[in-house]
Write a protein that holds these residues in place. Structure first.
Motif, short mmCIF file in Angstrom:
data_model
loop_
_atom_site.label_atom_id
_atom_site.label_comp_id
_atom_site.label_asym_id
_atom_site.label_seq_id
_atom_site.Cartn_x
_atom_site.Cartn_y
_atom_site.Cartn_z
N GLY A 188 0.81 -1.21 0.00
CA GLY A 188 0.00 0.00 0.00
C GLY A 188 0.85 1.27 0.00
N LEU A 189 2.07 1.19 -0.50
CA LEU A 189 2.95 2.36 -0.55
C LEU A 189 2.84 3.06 -1.89
N MET A 246 11.12 5.38 2.15
CA MET A 246 11.49 4.23 2.97
C MET A 246 12.90 3.75 2.62
N ARG A 247 13.24 3.75 1.35
CA ARG A 247 14.58 3.36 0.93
C ARG A 247 15.62 4.36 1.44
N PHE A 283 21.16 -5.92 8.97
CA PHE A 283 20.62 -6.93 8.07
C PHE A 283 19.34 -6.45 7.40
N VAL A 284 18.42 -5.89 8.18
CA VAL A 284 17.13 -5.47 7.62
C VAL A 284 17.31 -4.29 6.66
N ALA A 285 18.03 -3.26 7.11
CA ALA A 285 18.24 -2.10 6.24
C ALA A 285 19.10 -2.47 5.03
N GLY A 286 20.02 -3.40 5.21
CA GLY A 286 20.84 -3.84 4.09
C GLY A 286 20.03 -4.59 3.06
N SER A 287 19.01 -5.32 3.48
CA SER A 287 18.16 -6.02 2.51
C SER A 287 17.26 -5.04 1.75
N ILE A 288 16.91 -3.92 2.37
CA ILE A 288 16.11 -2.90 1.69
C ILE A 288 16.99 -2.06 0.78
N ALA A 289 18.14 -1.64 1.28
CA ALA A 289 19.02 -0.76 0.51
C ALA A 289 19.83 -1.53 -0.53
#
Length: 186
Positions: A60-61, A69-70, A110-116
């Motif tokens: 829903g973004l 968010m990125r 880990f989480v931010a690295g998977s998004i970025a």
């Protein structure tokens, strides 16, 4: 100082610690690159494709929300990678608090690295986990290392290896005079 506090750092801890430091520097450089490419056409197409397909379509973004968010993920990743590089160096000096804080930072890295994007953030996370396994656990606690992780000393195994004949040594020829290499004997 107690003998256990004087024990040398195990090679596994050295490898993990330097992997945290080096990987964090690589993650930080990747975060700079990702931030610079945030408003490029390539990033726009990637985000639009992500939002058009599952699981991105179910979030829903809007496009601007996904880009924001990125951007936040890249900033968090850069800050955590900077802290992890410093704390990794401190962990190499047997700082227990640095190891605990690194463990807390492993999750956002880990989480931010998977998004970025980027593989290096996963390597840093695994390296941080390795600081909690043996022989690192015993070394940080100041306990003697388990026998299977000890390096051979001048005593037992090293002396036995030195006394064995070299299997690759070239045996001397019997037809040579001592001191005259390559000359046939009488």
């Amino acid at each position: 100082m107690s003998p256990s506090a004087q024990q040398p750092r195990p090679p596994q801890v050295t490898f993990s610690g330097w992997l945290v430091v080096g990987g964090s520097v690589i993650v930080l450089l990747g975060a700079f690159e990702a931030m610079a490419a945030l408003r490029t056409l390539e990033t726009r197409e990637m985000l639009q494709q992500f939002l058009a397909e599952a699981p991105g379509s179910s979030l829903g973004l809007s496009f601007e929300g996904a880009r924001e968010m990125r951007r936040v993920a890249i900033l968090v990743l850069g800050a955590c990678a900077t802290a992890a590089a410093v704390l990794g160096f401190l962990a190499l000096r047997r700082d227990r608090f640095a190891r605990v804080v690194l463990s807390v930072l492993a999750v956002p890295i880990f989480v931010a690295g998977s998004i970025a994007g980027g593989f290096a953030s996963a390597v840093v996370t695994v390296s941080i986990v390795m600081l909690w396994l043996e022989p690192a656990r015993s070394w940080f606690a100041g306990r003697p290392l388990p026998e299977r992780f000890r390096l051979p000393r001048e005593g037992g195994a090293a002396r036995r290896d030195r006394d064995r004949p070299d299997p690759f040594a070239v045996p001397p020829r019997h037809d040579q005079q001592p001191g005259q290499p390559g000359q046939p004997g009488p």
